[in-house]
Write an enzyme that holds these catalytic residues in place. Structure first.
Site: not given
Ligand code: PXP
Length: 251
Positions: A11, A14, A47, A49, A53, A74, A105, A155, A198
């Site tokens: 992901n 960030h 994601h 949003r 952001r 996402e 989330t 998930e 997550h």
């Molecule tokens: N899976 C989902 C569905 C999420 O919403 C997120 C956060 O955007 C992640 C995985 C990844 O989480 P993290 O950034 O804490 O590794």
């Protein structure tokens, strides 16, 4: 069902968070995605949003065009996101709950209350050949509801478990891990493909990789944070190794 290979979805949200701190084009999330794939990511997750952001609409389109591996989009189950997803046509959509005030989330999707809405929503995406997953808490009722809205994938939200591990709350961590284990087992038994994510870091990713039903982990914040110190390539290689070590213990 045992899945010998465990996919890593990276992901890159960030990277966009850092870019947006200054408003210019750098660092570029597409560059991060390409580097992640080169280092061994099996797919890229982003994601979009509602408040934009981090990831922006243009990022989704660039990622879809620019990467050779599956894009996992996402998003919240809104009409606007549906239109965007149908336009971008990613490999997969993961539907997540979204609150404007949350930092991340916070929980899983309330599939039970939103059953009829989600049934129609999932159908529209599936008819466009987009694979749909639902981000859910590891509970049997919600997993049943996910199947009943015809999602092919769930998930499992690993956030509560990872938080307990981070807080050194061993008892809570074991309870949460048991919930994940049961949920993964149950979900696979009723025919769902099981993903998880997550809050995962090397240690928690290694442990959750030992659950044989899980076929994909989606990891973001920790990887991007570590990359600041050792680089994205090194971080992904170390994460891949941790997942492989965990998977060896799967039975
Ligand atoms: N899976 C989902 C569905 C999420 O919403 C997120 C956060 O955007 C992640 C995985 C990844 O989480 P993290 O950034 O804490 O590794």
């Amino acid at each position: 069902m045992i899945n010998p290979y465990l996919r890593l979805g990276v992901n890159i949200d960030h990277v966009a968070t850092i870019r947006n701190a200054r408003g210019g084009p750098r660092p570029d999330p597409l560059r991060a995605a390409l580097l992640a794939i080169e280092a061994g990511a099996d797919g890229i997750t982003a994601h979009l949003r509602e408040d934009r952001r981090h990831i922006a609409d243009a990022d989704m389109a660039r990622l879809k065009q620019g990467i050779s591996k599956p894009l996992n989009f996402e998003m919240a189950a809104t009409e606007q996101m549906l239109d965007i997803a149908l336009g971008v046509r990613p490999h997969a959509v993961c539907i997540v709950p979204e609150k404007r005030t949350e930092r991340t989330t916070e929980g899983g999707l309330d599939v039970i209350s939103a059953h009829d809405y989600l049934l129609a929503y999932v159908d529209q995406l599936s008819r466009s050949k987009i694979r749909v997953s639902l981000f859910v808490e590891p509970t049997i009722e919600v997993i049943d509801a996910a199947r009943s809205v015809k999602a092919k994938v769930i998930e499992l939200h690993t956030g509560a478990w990872c938080h307990a591990v981070e807080m050194h709350d061993a008892m809570r961590a074991e309870q949460e891990f048991e919930r994940l284990k049961k949920a993964a087992d149950y979900g696979a038994k009723i025919g769902l493909e099981i993903h998880a994510g997550h809050g995962l870091d090397y240690e928690t990713a290694r442990r959750v990789s030992a659950l044989p039903q899980i076929s994909e982990l989606n990891i973001g914040h920790f990887l991007i944070g570590e990359a600041v110190f050792v680089g994205l390539r090194e971080t992904i290689l170390t994460m891949r190794a941790a997942m492989n070590e965990g998977r060896v213990l799967a039975s």
